[in-house]
Motif scaffolding. Structure first.
Motif, PDB file in Angstrom:
ATOM      1  N   UNK A 456       0.802  -1.226   0.000  1.00 28.46           N
ATOM      2  CA  UNK A 456       0.000   0.000   0.000  1.00 28.46           C
ATOM      3  C   UNK A 456       0.833   1.273   0.000  1.00 28.46           C
ATOM      4  N   UNK A 457       2.145   1.162   0.154  1.00 22.95           N
ATOM      5  CA  UNK A 457       3.028   2.308  -0.006  1.00 22.95           C
ATOM      6  C   UNK A 457       2.780   3.459   0.944  1.00 22.95           C
ATOM      7  N   UNK A 458       2.498   3.155   2.204  1.00 24.97           N
ATOM      8  CA  UNK A 458       2.136   4.227   3.132  1.00 24.97           C
ATOM      9  C   UNK A 458       3.317   5.089   3.566  1.00 24.97           C
ATOM     10  N   UNK A 459       4.528   4.566   3.475  1.00 25.22           N
ATOM     11  CA  UNK A 459       5.689   5.414   3.775  1.00 25.22           C
ATOM     12  C   UNK A 459       6.488   5.716   2.500  1.00 25.22           C
ATOM     13  N   UNK A 460       5.865   5.511   1.350  1.00 21.44           N
ATOM     14  CA  UNK A 460       6.562   5.692   0.065  1.00 21.44           C
ATOM     15  C   UNK A 460       6.878   7.157  -0.195  1.00 21.44           C
ATOM     16  N   UNK A 461       5.936   8.041   0.108  1.00 24.10           N
ATOM     17  CA  UNK A 461       6.189   9.479  -0.072  1.00 24.10           C
ATOM     18  C   UNK A 461       7.350   9.905   0.818  1.00 24.10           C
ATOM     19  N   UNK A 462       7.292   9.516   2.081  1.00 26.19           N
ATOM     20  CA  UNK A 462       8.326   9.889   3.044  1.00 26.19           C
ATOM     21  C   UNK A 462       9.688   9.355   2.622  1.00 26.19           C
ATOM     22  N   UNK A 463       9.764   8.074   2.280  1.00 26.14           N
ATOM     23  CA  UNK A 463      11.040   7.445   1.950  1.00 26.14           C
ATOM     24  C   UNK A 463      11.623   8.010   0.663  1.00 26.14           C
ATOM     25  N   UNK A 464      10.768   8.287  -0.313  1.00 27.61           N
ATOM     26  CA  UNK A 464      11.250   8.840  -1.585  1.00 27.61           C
ATOM     27  C   UNK A 464      11.754  10.268  -1.392  1.00 27.61           C
ATOM     28  N   UNK A 465      11.007  11.064  -0.627  1.00 28.97           N
ATOM     29  CA  UNK A 465      11.441  12.441  -0.358  1.00 28.97           C
ATOM     30  C   UNK A 465      12.757  12.456   0.411  1.00 28.97           C
ATOM     31  N   UNK A 466      12.896  11.575   1.386  1.00 31.73           N
ATOM     32  CA  UNK A 466      14.136  11.532   2.156  1.00 31.73           C
ATOM     33  C   UNK A 466      15.308  11.073   1.293  1.00 31.73           C
ATOM     34  N   UNK A 467      15.053  10.208   0.341  1.00 35.32           N
ATOM     35  CA  UNK A 467      16.118   9.800  -0.581  1.00 35.32           C
ATOM     36  C   UNK A 467      16.650  11.002  -1.352  1.00 35.32           C
ATOM     37  N   UNK A 468      15.743  11.837  -1.841  1.00 40.63           N
ATOM     38  CA  UNK A 468      16.156  13.057  -2.540  1.00 40.63           C
ATOM     39  C   UNK A 468      16.966  13.949  -1.609  1.00 40.63           C
ATOM     40  N   UNK A 469      16.468  14.130  -0.382  1.00 42.34           N
ATOM     41  CA  UNK A 469      17.171  14.990   0.575  1.00 42.34           C
ATOM     42  C   UNK A 469      18.561  14.465   0.894  1.00 42.34           C
ATOM     43  N   UNK A 616       9.294  17.131   4.903  1.00 40.98           N
ATOM     44  CA  UNK A 616      10.500  16.656   4.222  1.00 40.98           C
ATOM     45  C   UNK A 616      10.285  16.593   2.711  1.00 40.98           C
ATOM     46  N   UNK A 617       9.038  16.401   2.290  1.00 38.41           N
ATOM     47  CA  UNK A 617       8.736  16.436   0.856  1.00 38.41           C
ATOM     48  C   UNK A 617       8.884  17.859   0.326  1.00 38.41           C
ATOM     49  N   UNK A 618       8.407  18.813   1.093  1.00 39.50           N
ATOM     50  CA  UNK A 618       8.581  20.222   0.741  1.00 39.50           C
ATOM     51  C   UNK A 618      10.065  20.572   0.634  1.00 39.50           C
ATOM     52  N   UNK A 619      10.858  20.074   1.579  1.00 36.07           N
ATOM     53  CA  UNK A 619      12.302  20.317   1.554  1.00 36.07           C
ATOM     54  C   UNK A 619      12.925  19.747   0.279  1.00 36.07           C
ATOM     55  N   UNK A 620      12.528  18.534  -0.080  1.00 34.91           N
ATOM     56  CA  UNK A 620      13.078  17.902  -1.291  1.00 34.91           C
ATOM     57  C   UNK A 620      12.755  18.730  -2.533  1.00 34.91           C
ATOM     58  N   UNK A 621      11.510  19.176  -2.649  1.00 35.70           N
ATOM     59  CA  UNK A 621      11.108  19.960  -3.815  1.00 35.70           C
ATOM     60  C   UNK A 621      11.807  21.314  -3.839  1.00 35.70           C
TER      61      UNK A 621
END
Length: 629
Positions: A456-469, A616-621
Motif C-alpha cells: 500500500x506504499x504508506x511510507x513511500x512518499x516519506x522514503x522517496x522524499x528523504x532519498x532526494x534529501x 520533508x517532501x517540501x524540503x526535497x522539492x
C-alpha cells in the motif's frame, strides 16, 4: 486547418496538460498550507474520545503496525484508529525542516513568526525540570508533570496514559464508536490493545534523552542564523538553553565507554552489544553517545520516582548518534554560545567514535540487525538523512574555508566516503521497479482478499522524499555568492545522482497526494518477543536493589524482570561470546536473525506524523528547485 483538426489539436493539448505533473511551485504552496493546518492553534483537553492537544505542537499520532489481509491493514491505517501524541520530537523536526527549506531551497516562506513562535514555545515546555541548574538544554520526548508524592517531575504521554488508566471503560466506548464507523474485526483490535497496554505502561517512565536534546541544539543554531527573519525567537531560546557546559558534561557522563573500569560507563543493553561487538573490539577506547540521560546508579533510586530507562539500562541507537553528531557540528561551526569552549578531548573522542560507528553501521548493513541498531527509530531513510545533514554542513565549511577542529575533517572523510558510495548503492539496490520511488516497511506485506501481495506504499512518499534529501545533502553545497545549490563536482557519478534525483522528483510531483503520508519516525524498543533484551548474552545480572539475579534459576512465568538490570559489562572475547550465543538465557534461545518489521505476532506501536512527511517532501522539492542544474 479544418475545424475538426483544430478541435483534435485542442483536445490533445487538454489531455497533455491534464496528465502533466503540476508545477513545482503549485505543489509547494499546497504543502505549506497543509502543514500549517496541522499545527494545534486551539488547545484541547482529554475527554475520551477527544484527545489532549497542546498549543503549538504539530500533529503526531500513535498507531499499531498490523499488516496482512485488508482487515488487518485497515487497523493500521484507518484515520480513526490512532492516539494523538504530544511529543517534542515531531514538532522539533517539522520546525527545523521548515526553516531549512528556506535556508537551502527556493520556496515561498514556509512559516511566519507567529506560528514558529508557537512551535518554539511548545518545545520549551519539554525541558527536564529535574535539573538543579538553570538554562540546561536537556530535553524530554514527552513533557513532564510534577508528582508531589515523589517530589520529582515525570515524563509522560498524556493521552496514552489517560486512555490506559481507564482502559475497560474507554475500550467499551471505543468499540461502540468503531461499530458506528463500520470498522470490521473490532474484537481482534480490542484484544490487541489489551495485550499491549501493560507493556506500554512501563514505557511511560522515561528520563530525558540525547536525541531530543541535540535536536533542540540544532534548532537553536537555525534560530541564530535566521535572526534577521525571526528577530525575537533566538533570544527567547537563549533564556532557557544557555548552559552549554552542563549539556556537554551530561553528554559525557552518560556515554558508553566499554574499556572504562566503572559500571555506569562500561555496561550496556545486551541488544546493543550483540550488534556492535565487532566495533567495540576494534575500538576499545571509544566513547559513544547513548540514548538516555541516566545511568545504573541513578536508576536504582529514580525508578521509585517513575523515572527510568526502559529495562533499567542504557543503549546505543545510531539514529540518536546521527542527531548528536549534527548538533555538535552545527553548534561549533556556527559559534552557538560557548559550546566550542567545552569541546574537550573526551568530547572530541565521543564525536569521532559516534560518527565512526555510524559509518561502520552503514557499511556493515547494521550487521543485519537494524531492529537493534535503530532500536527506537526503525526508518532507515530517516536515519540516513540525519547523518547526511552533517556531511552537508561539513562540505559547506570546506567551501567557505571555515577553520574547524581537525576531528571535523576526519569525520568528513568518514561520512563522504560512506554516503557517496555505500548509501548510493543502498538506494540503487532498494529502488522500486519504477526506478523512481522507495518503500520502507509500512504496508509492504499487505495482501488483497485473495491473499495476493498488494503493498500500500504508506511510507513511500516519506522514503522517496528523504532519498532526494539525502542525495542532495551528500553531493551538493550552498554557493555563498549565488545562493544556489551546486553539485560538488562533475563526472559520471554526478550524472547518475542527477538521474536518480530527477526520477524521484518527477515521481513525487505525480504521486505526492495519491498515497498515505505516513512514516515511522519513532517506536518502542521492543517489536515482538525476539527484541526483548533478556534473551541475548549478558554477564551482568542484578536487581535494582543490588542483589544478584540468577538467570539459570528464574521462572519467567512466576517472577518479574521489571526491576532487573541485565547487561554486558566491558568486552567479552568473541570465542566466549559465540558460546554464550549458543546457550539459552532465561530458558530462551538467542534470537540471532531479524525477519523484518512485519513479522506475524510481532506487531508493535509506532509513531507517525503526516506533517513531518509533508515537510520533508517540501524540503526535497525546494532544494531541487534551487539546484544549479
Amino acid at each position: 486547418m479544418t475545424l475538426h483538426k483544430i478541435v483534435y489539436l485542442l483536445l490533445c493539448i487538454c489531455i497533455y496538460y491534464t496528465n502533466a505533473s503540476p508545477p513545482i511551485e503549485q505543489v509547494m504552496d499546497k504543502l505549506i498550507k497543509i502543514i500549517s493546518e496541522e499545527q494545534v492553534l486551539k488547545p484541547a483537553e482529554y475527554k475520551f474520545p477527544q484527545w489532549e492537544k497542546k498549543l503549538g505542537l504539530y500533529r503526531s499520532e500513535v498507531r499499531l503496525n498490523f499488516f496482512g489481509e485488508p482487515v488487518q491493514a485497515e487497523l493500521r491505517k484507518n484515520k480513526y484508529i490512532n492516539v494523538f501524541d504530544n511529543n517534542m520530537f515531531a514538532t522539533g523536526w517539522i520546525a527545523s525542516v521548515l526553516l531549512e527549506t528556506n535556508m537551502y531551497g527556493r520556496a515561498p516562506k514556509t512559516i511566519d513568526n507567529e506560528h514558529l513562535s508557537l512551535a518554539v514555545d511548545a518545545i520549551e515546555t519539554f525541558h527536564d525540570h529535574n535539573q538543579n541548574e538553570s538554562s540546561v538544554p536537556l530535553m524530554t520526548f514527552w513533557s513532564q508533570t510534577y508528582n508531589q508524592t515523589t517530589n520529582a517531575w515525570e515524563s509522560t504521554p498524556d493521552n496514552l496514559r489517560d486512555l490506559i488508566a481507564d482502559l475497560d471503560d474507554n475500550l467499551e466506548r471505543l468499540e461502540d464508536i468503531l461499530k458506528v464507523l463500520g470498522i470490521k474485526n473490532i474484537a481482534q483490535l480490542i484484544d490487541r490493545i489489551r495485550s499491549t497496554s501493560e507493556g506500554l505502561k512501563n514505557a511511560f517512565e522515561i528520563p530525558p534523552d540525547f536525541d531530543d536534546t541535540y535536536l533542540n541544539i540544532g534548532l537553536g543554531v537555525q534560530l541564530k542564523l535566521l535572526q534577521d527573519k525571526y528577530p525575537s525567537l533566538y533570544f527567547r531560546w537563549l533564556q532557557t538553553n544557555s548552559n552549554m557546559k552542563k549539556i556537554i558534561d551530561l553528554t559525557l557522563r552518560y556515554s558508553y565507554r566499554p574499556s572504562s573500569p566503572y559500571l555506569d560507563q562500561n555496561t550496556i543493553d545486551p541488544r546493543t552489544y550483540f550488534w556492535m561487538r565487532d566495533f567495540i573490539r576494534d575500538n576499545p577506547q571509544a566513547i559513544i553517545v547513548t540514548t538516555w540521560a541516566q545511568n545504573i546508579t541513578e536508576v536504582r533510586t529514580a525508578a521509585q520516582k517513575c523515572i527510568r530507562m526502559p529495562f533499567n539500562l542504557n543503549n546505543v541507537d545510531v539514529t540518536v548518534g546521527a542527531n548528536v553528531v549534527y548538533g555538535i557540528t552545527s553548534a561549533i561551526m556556527y559559534d552557538l554560545l560557548d559550546f566550542k569552549d567545552y569541546f574537550n578531548q573526551d568530547m572530541q573522542t565521543l564525536y569521532l567514535s559516534t560518527a565512526s560507528l555510524i559509518a561502520w553501521s552503514i557499511k556493515n548493513s547494521m550487521k543485519n540487525r537494524p531492529d537493534l541498531a535503530q532500536v527506537y527509530y526503525p526508518s532507515h531513510y530517516n536515519f540516513l538523512w540525519y547523518g547526511s545533514r552533517t556531511l552537508f554542513i561539513l562540505e559547506l565549511a570546506r567551501h567557505q574555508q571555515k577553520v574547524v577542529p581537525d576531528v571535523f575533517n576526519r569525520v568528513y572523510s568518514l561520512l563522504s566516503d560512506t554516503y557517496r558510495s555505500d548509501v548510493v548503492k543502498f538506494f540503487q539496490d532498494n529502488v522500486r521497479s519504477d526506478k523512481s520511488s522507495y518503500d520502507d516497511f509500512l504496508g509492504v506485506n499487505d495482501t488483497n482478499i485473495f491473499g495476493k501481495s498488494e503493498p500500500t506504499g504508506e511510507d513511500r512518499i516519506f522514503s522517496t522524499a528523504q532519498t532526494v534529501n539525502i542525495l542532495i545533502a551528500s553531493f551538493t553545497y550552498l554557493d555563498g555568492n549565488t545562493g544556489k545549490l551546486k553539485w560538488i563536482t562533475d563526472g559520471p557519478q554526478i550524472d547518475t545522482i542527477k538521474i536518480m534525483v530527477n526520477n524521484s522528483i518527477s515521481w513525487l510531483l505525480d504521486n505526492i497526494f495519491k498515497y498515505q503520508p505516513f512514516n515511522c519516525f519513532f517506536s518502542g524498543s521492543v517489536k515482538g518477543f525476539n527484541q526483548l533484551p533478556f534473551w541475548y548474552p549478558a554477564n551482568f545480572y542484578q536487581y535494582l536493589n543490588g542483589t544478584t539475579l540468577d538467570p539459570d534459576h528464574f521462572d519467567t512465568k512466576t517472577q518479574s524482570l521489571v526491576d532487573s538490570i541485565v547487561g554486558v559489562s566491558g568486552y567479552i572475547d568473541e570465542t566466549s561470546y559465540e558460546r554464550m550465543i549458543s546457550e539459552k538465557h532465561f530458558n530462551i534461545s538467542t534470537p540471532t536473525t531479524f525477519n523484518g518489521y512485519n513479522s506475524p505476532g510481532a506487531e508493535f506501536p509506532f509513531w507517525s506524523s503526516q506533517p513531518y512527511t509533508h515537510s520533508v517532501t517540501l524540503l526535497a522539492l525546494a532544494q531541487y528547485n534551487n539546484l544549479d542544474k
